[in-house]
Design an enzyme around this catalytic site. Structure first.
Site, PDB file in Angstrom:
ATOM      1  N   GLN A  50      23.564  67.411 -44.134  1.00  0.00           N
ATOM      2  CA  GLN A  50      23.999  68.449 -43.356  1.00  0.00           C
ATOM      3  C   GLN A  50      23.378  70.009 -43.571  1.00  0.00           C
ATOM      4  O   GLN A  50      23.716  70.182 -42.599  1.00  0.00           O
ATOM      5  CB  GLN A  50      25.412  68.350 -44.366  1.00  0.00           C
ATOM      6  N   CYS A  95      35.136  68.818 -40.595  1.00  0.00           N
ATOM      7  CA  CYS A  95      33.332  69.253 -40.833  1.00  0.00           C
ATOM      8  C   CYS A  95      33.062  70.193 -40.709  1.00  0.00           C
ATOM      9  O   CYS A  95      32.810  70.084 -39.729  1.00  0.00           O
ATOM     10  CB  CYS A  95      32.704  67.434 -40.983  1.00  0.00           C
ATOM     11  N   LEU A  96      31.985  70.569 -41.658  1.00  0.00           N
ATOM     12  CA  LEU A  96      30.765  71.707 -41.281  1.00  0.00           C
ATOM     13  C   LEU A  96      29.841  71.616 -40.085  1.00  0.00           C
ATOM     14  O   LEU A  96      29.321  72.320 -39.193  1.00  0.00           O
ATOM     15  CB  LEU A  96      29.770  73.085 -42.646  1.00  0.00           C
ATOM     16  N   HIS A 137      35.291  61.463 -46.995  1.00  0.00           N
ATOM     17  CA  HIS A 137      34.783  61.776 -46.168  1.00  0.00           C
ATOM     18  C   HIS A 137      33.074  62.244 -46.330  1.00  0.00           C
ATOM     19  O   HIS A 137      32.602  61.739 -45.472  1.00  0.00           O
ATOM     20  CB  HIS A 137      34.999  63.393 -45.918  1.00  0.00           C
ATOM     21  N   GLU A 138      32.811  63.026 -47.602  1.00  0.00           N
ATOM     22  CA  GLU A 138      31.194  63.094 -47.502  1.00  0.00           C
ATOM     23  C   GLU A 138      30.485  62.112 -48.077  1.00  0.00           C
ATOM     24  O   GLU A 138      29.320  61.624 -47.191  1.00  0.00           O
ATOM     25  CB  GLU A 138      31.446  64.176 -49.332  1.00  0.00           C
TER      26      GLU A 138
HETATM   27  C1  Y12 Z   1      39.840  67.272 -46.221  1.00  0.00           C
HETATM   28  C2  Y12 Z   1      38.789  67.106 -45.275  1.00  0.00           C
HETATM   29  C3  Y12 Z   1      37.670  67.278 -45.474  1.00  0.00           C
HETATM   30  C4  Y12 Z   1      36.796  67.020 -46.023  1.00  0.00           C
HETATM   31  C5  Y12 Z   1      35.100  67.457 -46.320  1.00  0.00           C
HETATM   32  C6  Y12 Z   1      34.782  68.093 -46.651  1.00  0.00           C
HETATM   33  N1  Y12 Z   1      34.658  69.419 -45.522  1.00  0.00           N
HETATM   34  C7  Y12 Z   1      34.584  70.679 -45.554  1.00  0.00           C
HETATM   35  O1  Y12 Z   1      34.377  71.535 -45.629  1.00  0.00           O
HETATM   36  C8  Y12 Z   1      34.756  71.433 -43.779  1.00  0.00           C
HETATM   37  C9  Y12 Z   1      34.996  72.975 -43.758  1.00  0.00           C
HETATM   38  C10 Y12 Z   1      35.194  73.381 -41.859  1.00  0.00           C
HETATM   39  C11 Y12 Z   1      34.700  75.008 -42.494  1.00  0.00           C
HETATM   40  C12 Y12 Z   1      34.782  75.888 -41.284  1.00  0.00           C
HETATM   41  O2  Y12 Z   1      34.704  76.651 -41.707  1.00  0.00           O
HETATM   42  C13 Y12 Z   1      36.122  77.992 -41.252  1.00  0.00           C
HETATM   43  O3  Y12 Z   1      37.055  77.565 -41.637  1.00  0.00           O
HETATM   44  C14 Y12 Z   1      35.719  79.480 -41.289  1.00  0.00           C
HETATM   45  C15 Y12 Z   1      35.164  75.000 -40.152  1.00  0.00           C
HETATM   46  O4  Y12 Z   1      35.670  75.983 -39.281  1.00  0.00           O
HETATM   47  C16 Y12 Z   1      34.402  75.616 -37.698  1.00  0.00           C
HETATM   48  O5  Y12 Z   1      33.967  75.612 -38.191  1.00  0.00           O
HETATM   49  C17 Y12 Z   1      34.749  76.793 -36.616  1.00  0.00           C
HETATM   50  C18 Y12 Z   1      35.577  73.381 -40.405  1.00  0.00           C
HETATM   51  C19 Y12 Z   1      35.282  72.689 -40.988  1.00  0.00           C
HETATM   52  C20 Y12 Z   1      37.333  67.372 -47.480  1.00  0.00           C
HETATM   53  C21 Y12 Z   1      38.118  66.746 -47.847  1.00  0.00           C
HETATM   54 CO    CO Z   2      31.189  66.504 -43.453  1.00  0.00          CO
END
Ligand code: Y12
Ligand code: CO
Length: 174
Positions: A50, A95-96, A137-138
């Site tokens: 990523q 997902c970021l 997921h990762e």
């Molecule tokens: C459960 C489901 C998915 C995972 C994988 C890791 N996913 C993340 O870390 C997603 C983070 C994420 C953060 C965001 O930003 C904010 O909330 C401020 C986001 O929002 C935007 O991009 C606008 C989307 C995803 C692990 C466990």
């Molecule tokens: Co992801």
């Protein structure tokens, strides 16, 4: 250093990452940068690809019961392999690398995973629920897969429609 996160539909996200061979200073710097980047972007998980580094390395840091992400709970995961899995869970994933889109994905709700820490020590861990979802997921990222590839045909179409709409809106603004 906070690194740039590459996002859908960047082709680099679809490549297979390579095994980490050296548990050296360069790997430690990569893990430190991934941590800084994940925290800065409000993530709970991040794979090296990523930030455009095609290596089998990922981080997971779930919030605790007070919704705090404590570094002592950080999982630094190198060259992971799932050795057993069972059950199923549907969880709304984000997902970021796929900003602003969340959808339900079905995965195993219990896994046993074997991996190495930053110093090359072997770890075997059993995970369930959210931690199991996060590992899967990762680990998909390491194989060049995004969670949107696991959606049903109709949900995938919905995602693509929303994504195209956002692109048009962005183009109009610029
Ligand atoms: C459960 C489901 C998915 C995972 C994988 C890791 N996913 C993340 O870390 C997603 C983070 C994420 C953060 C965001 O930003 C904010 O909330 C401020 C986001 O929002 C935007 O991009 C606008 C989307 C995803 C692990 C466990
Ligand atoms: Co992801």
């Amino acid at each position: 250093m906070i690194r740039e996160i590459i996002t859908y539909p960047d082709k680099r996200l679809y490549q297979q990452s390579k095994k980490v061979e050296n548990f050296d200073k360069e790997l430690h710097q990569l893990l430190d940068d991934m941590y800084e980047t994940m925290i800065a972007k409000n993530g709970i998980g991040l794979a090296a690809i990523q930030i455009a580094v095609p290596l089998n390395a990922l981080l997971i840091l779930l919030p605790d019961e007070n919704d705090e992400q404590k570094k002592e709970n950080l999982h630094e995961v190198i060259n992971p392999k799932i050795i057993e899995k069972k059950g199923s869970i549907v969880y709304q994933e984000g997902c970021l690398s796929v900003p602003d889109y969340y959808d339900d994905v079905k995965r195993a709700d219990w896994i046993a995973v074997e991996y190495f820490d930053r110093n090359g020590n072997k770890i075997v861990k059993e995970c369930n629920e959210l931690l199991a979802v996060a590992f899967q997921h990762e680990m998909d990222h390491l194989q060049g897969h995004l969670f949107i590839e696991r959606l049903s045909y109709l949900k995938r179409k919905k995602f693509e429609k929303e994504w195209k709409k956002k692109q048009r809106a962005k183009k109009k603004q610029s």
